[in-house]
Design an enzyme around this catalytic site. Structure first.
Site, PDB file in Angstrom:
ATOM      1  CD  GLU A 275     -27.976 -33.662  -0.079  1.00 56.72           C
ATOM      2  OE1 GLU A 275     -28.092 -33.152   1.069  1.00 56.72           O
ATOM      3  OE2 GLU A 275     -28.775 -33.430  -1.003  1.00 56.72           O
TER       4      GLU A 275
ATOM      5  CD  GLU B  89     -28.850 -28.715  -1.009  1.00 59.06           C
ATOM      6  OE1 GLU B  89     -30.027 -28.420  -1.317  1.00 59.06           O
ATOM      7  OE2 GLU B  89     -28.274 -29.723  -1.455  1.00 59.06           O
TER       8      GLU B  89
END
Length: 822
Positions: free
Chosen positions: A502, A426
């Site tokens: 994820e 991220e």
């Protein structure tokens, strides 16, 4: 003649000793102090008043907890926050910020090469030998090594090793730990030697009849000399299955290459984690100068567009979890027994893969995954050149990223468990117009150092990465959450595969249930807990069923890594904004005390293909809810089941097919859940007995499970995960302590304080109860129960004998058990 023989024997012995590679673990008799000390690196510094500790050591885990520790006012942009707010407990509420010093003494040979290896040091490590600074390594998660030879005393004796570590405020988004939390090694070799991580094993051809094995060995100190390598390949049973004896001249720094054929190889997989070894002896001028062992596995990995991931030619999907590196009440200090305990629980759940989020792992974890059969996605970074944290890794990225990547890649490229590299999580850079160039830079390093494994990146800004070319250039596009955009991404990206790098981030607290039972986002309650019905998620995440469906319905989804396998210290979402005392996560499938939540059995019912699962929730002790609707869920691999309350049937439920469930979309808010869970939504509570009868595919009764209303708390029950420990001073037993009634039924609301004593050949280590709001210190020999349970941890001593553990609490009978240290 006798003198000549004695001289020859002395020279021969010296040469033989010089040829011996040795490795010493620097784990005992370290001196430690918190705070900066100007002269602490000096040889003659007096450290006698410092604390004596063993390494691995995490200075912050002893607390105390405090709201003001690393209080951060930030906007978490990856969660779509646009305005900064005070984040309490973001890094666990523990005192990890600051400077700490460690000092110890060590001996080394007076001749040859001496290398120091640090498996990890948190953080900004400055290392001194005999008063001289010899190394600086800023990233606390990475392993690093350096040549210590020029700095040693001439006789090699009584060298002073000092390490200064500094953790800055706002340097992490979770609890990072503090100190020398991983192991430190002294490696002594001849002046001609194989360096740290100096071999590379690949398996260019893998089939059931034979496999080819290529071994490249880097040799230092033998320029323009003939070097002989004698290498045996040992099978898992220890038998030699291939041998090569080659002599080459080492020129231009090229590694020494040897090739082998292994007939009828035992292939490494999660189900059959077969491990081979390459034993290499190195000779120069007729003298053995080094001996080096490389452990590896024989297996093939392949990504096929539209089809997915293949291991050894067989299609499979990742049933993985993400884990942070802390070990709950033990903190960040690595311990093999604690890691094995985590992996054992995950193995029984059916998990087959681990993502090391978001940092390089401890080598002990990777070795255990090799041995126990877990595939790994190894990941180095949570940020690149653009900051997430004010004092995060972005400060060092441009100068250090390649060095950190190279260390990680060379360290773990021989481990068969590692099947994929991730280059980041991220990262804000993903939305930069030139972010793809940074991703390409990192991916190219992976391909250069290890051309055998694909590369992924955990991306959460889907619109950015689909439009700016970032996702298109990654070997395996990995998406964090955003399950509703998988189909879109598959259609737009050239790779024609999608990895759930994820997933989920469902929130739940063990043994806590909220009513009414319904799907909720960002649900928050006065007790700072989340419902164990597994129907709640954060505003940006989802419940597990969405990811199950994507895995089942599309070949091109190659599996998932659930956030998270275990609860961890810090990041207490959804109670992260000025919501103290919440200071640990509730994302875990297993809680901070290593006790499975209900969700564990939901995943087990789908992932464990070798054992049946039948689990009922909630508990059935609800004083004051008599007559009120109390839904009953069953997590099972059986296709159907019947529910009885006090002998009355509430009917059969069966899991719906994908088409049947989809037909209910828009009519039933739980249409998707009905594919994977059995749910009786209208059950009035009455004390007594809940029984479930599960039926097999033929409709025959196959298994029963009963949950009963608990009576008055009567005694404590203690159950150890293992009763025989190694007397090595490090081994652990995890002891579950339960408050039960006279019939052994768990008292699910009991919160009484439990005190522990440990006598004999061991000691009390820590305890936890899984309550994300509990401020009780882990290292003190007492802990309140949470939902009627807690975990105490006992550590073996270094002498064989018995260890007696006793748990006591007011108002109930105590419990005792005896362990062995041998």
């Amino acid at each position: 003649m006798k003198k000549l023989f004695t001289l020859f024997l002395t020279l021969f012995t010296a040469a033989s000793m010089q040829a011996q590679r040795s490795e010493t673990l620097l784990d005992k008799n370290w001196k430690f102090t918190k705070g900066d000390v100007a002269e602490a690196m000096n040889i003659d510094f007096d450290d006698r008043k410092w604390e004596t500790v063993s390494v691995p050591h995490d200075w912050a885990i002893f607390g105390p907890f405090d709201r003001n520790h690393d209080l951060q006012e930030v906007a978490v942009t990856q969660n779509f926050e646009k305005q900064a707010s005070v984040k309490t407990g973001r890094t666990g509420g523990l005192p990890y910020v600051g400077v700490g010093w460690y000092r110890t003494h060590f001996d080394a040979p007076a001749t040859g090469q001496v290398t120091l290896v640090f498996d990890g040091a948190m953080s900004e490590a400055r290392v001194y030998i005999n008063g001289q600074e010899v190394c600086f390594w800023p990233f606390g998660y990475n392993s690093f090594h350096f040549d210590a030879t020029p700095y040693l005393n001439k006789d090699g004796k009584d060298n002073v090793l000092a390490v200064r570590l500094e953790n800055r405020p706002q340097s992490s988004r979770w609890y990072p730990g503090a100190g020398l939390y991983r192991n430190v090694h002294v490696v002594a070799t001849d002046s001609v030697y194989v360096p740290v991580w100096g071999t590379q094993v690949t398996t260019p051809h893998v089939a059931t009849d034979y496999a080819s094995v290529q071994l490249k060995t880097t040799v230092v100190g033998a320029a323009d000399k003939d070097v002989r390598l004698l290498t045996d390949i040992l099978a898992p049973d220890g038998k030699v299955v291939a041998t090569k004896d080659n002599t080459l001249k080492i020129n231009h720094g090229q590694p020494f290459e040897q090739n082998f054929l292994v007939d009828a190889p035992q292939l490494w997989s999660p189900e059959t984690p077969a491990l081979y070894e390459a034993h290499t002896k190195m000779y120069v001028d007729g003298r053995q100068v080094d001996e080096y062992t490389t452990r590896f596995g024989i297996r093939s990995i392949e990504i096929v567009a539209d089809k997915g991931f293949f291991l050894n030619g067989k299609h499979r999907k990742f049933q993985g979890v993400c884990n942070h590196h802390d070990l709950g009440p033990l903190g960040a200090a690595v311990n093999v027994a604690a890691l094995r305990r985590q992996l054992t629980l995950l193995k029984d759940m059916g998990c087959d893969a681990i993502r090391t989020s978001h940092n390089m792992p401890a080598p002990e974890l990777v070795e255990l995954c090799d041995e126990m059969g877990f595939m790994m996605m190894v990941e180095p970074f949570d940020e690149w050149d653009i900051a997430k944290c004010a004092n995060g890794y972005h400060r060092y990225f441009n100068e250090w990223a390649e060095r950190d990547m190279v260390n990680m890649l060379r360290h773990y490229r021989n481990n068969p468990s590692v099947v994929m590299w991730s280059i980041g999580n991220e990262v804000p850079t993903q939305c930069s117009p030139k972010g793809y160039k940074v991703a390409s830079f990192l991916q190219d390093i992976c391909h250069r150092e290890d051309p055998t494994r694909p590369v992924t990146c955990g991306m959460d800004q889907v619109s950015c990465v689909l439009s700016n070319g970032f996702a298109a250039m990654i070997d395996v596009p990995g998406f964090n959450y955003r399950a509703h955009r998988y189909v879109e991404a598959y259609g737009k990206l050239p790779q024609n595969i999608v990895l759930g790098s994820e997933t989920s981030s469902t929130v739940s607290s063990r043994g806590v249930y909220k009513f009414p039972v319904e799907l909720k986002k960002q649900a928050m309650y006065d007790d700072h807990q989340s419902s164990g019905y597994d129907m709640e998620a954060c505003s940006w995440s989802n419940v597990p069923d969405e990811d199950f469906a994507l895995a089942d319905d599309y070949n091109w989804t190659i599996g998932q890594f659930v956030w998270t396998g275990f609860d961890y210290l810090g990041e207490p979402s959804p109670y992260d904004t000025d919501a103290w005392p919440s200071h640990s996560s509730v994302f875990g499938i297993i809680d901070l005390a290593s006790l499975p939540k209900d969700r564990y059995y939901l995943y087990r019912s789908l992932w464990n293909k070798t054992a049946h699962t039948l689990h009922i929730l909630p508990h059935w002790t609800w004083t004051g809810r008599e007559g009120e609707n109390t839904p009953v869920f069953v997590y099972t691999d059986y296709p159907s089941a019947e529910l009885f309350v006090n002998g009355k049937s509430y009917g059969k439920q069966r899991k719906l097919t994908a088409d049947e469930a989809k037909a209910l979309q828009g009519k039933d808010p739980l249409w998707l859940q009905r594919r994977f869970r059995l749910m009786w939504m209208d059950v009035p509570y009455e004390p007594g007995e809940v029984k479930v009868v599960a039926y097999d595919a033929a409709g025959n009764p196959a298994e029963e499970k009963v949950v009963r209303t608990a009576g008055k708390p009567h005694h404590l029950e203690v159950i150890a995960d293992r009763t025989a420990l190694s007397a090595d001073g490090k081994d652990l037993a995890y002891i579950t302590v339960r408050v039960v009634d006279k019939d052994g039924n768990l008292c699910p609301d009991d919160t009484r304080m439990v005190n522990f004593t440990v006598k004999g050949a061991g000691r009390y280590k820590a305890a936890a109860n899984g309550d994300a709001t509990s401020l009780d210190l882990f290292h003190l020999p007492k802990m309140p129960a949470f939902s009627g349970q807690l975990t105490a941890i006992v550590q073996s001593g270094e002498q064989a004998g018995t260890i007696t553990f006793e748990a006591k609490a007011k108002g109930v009978k105590s419990a005792k058990l005896v362990l062995k240290a041998e």
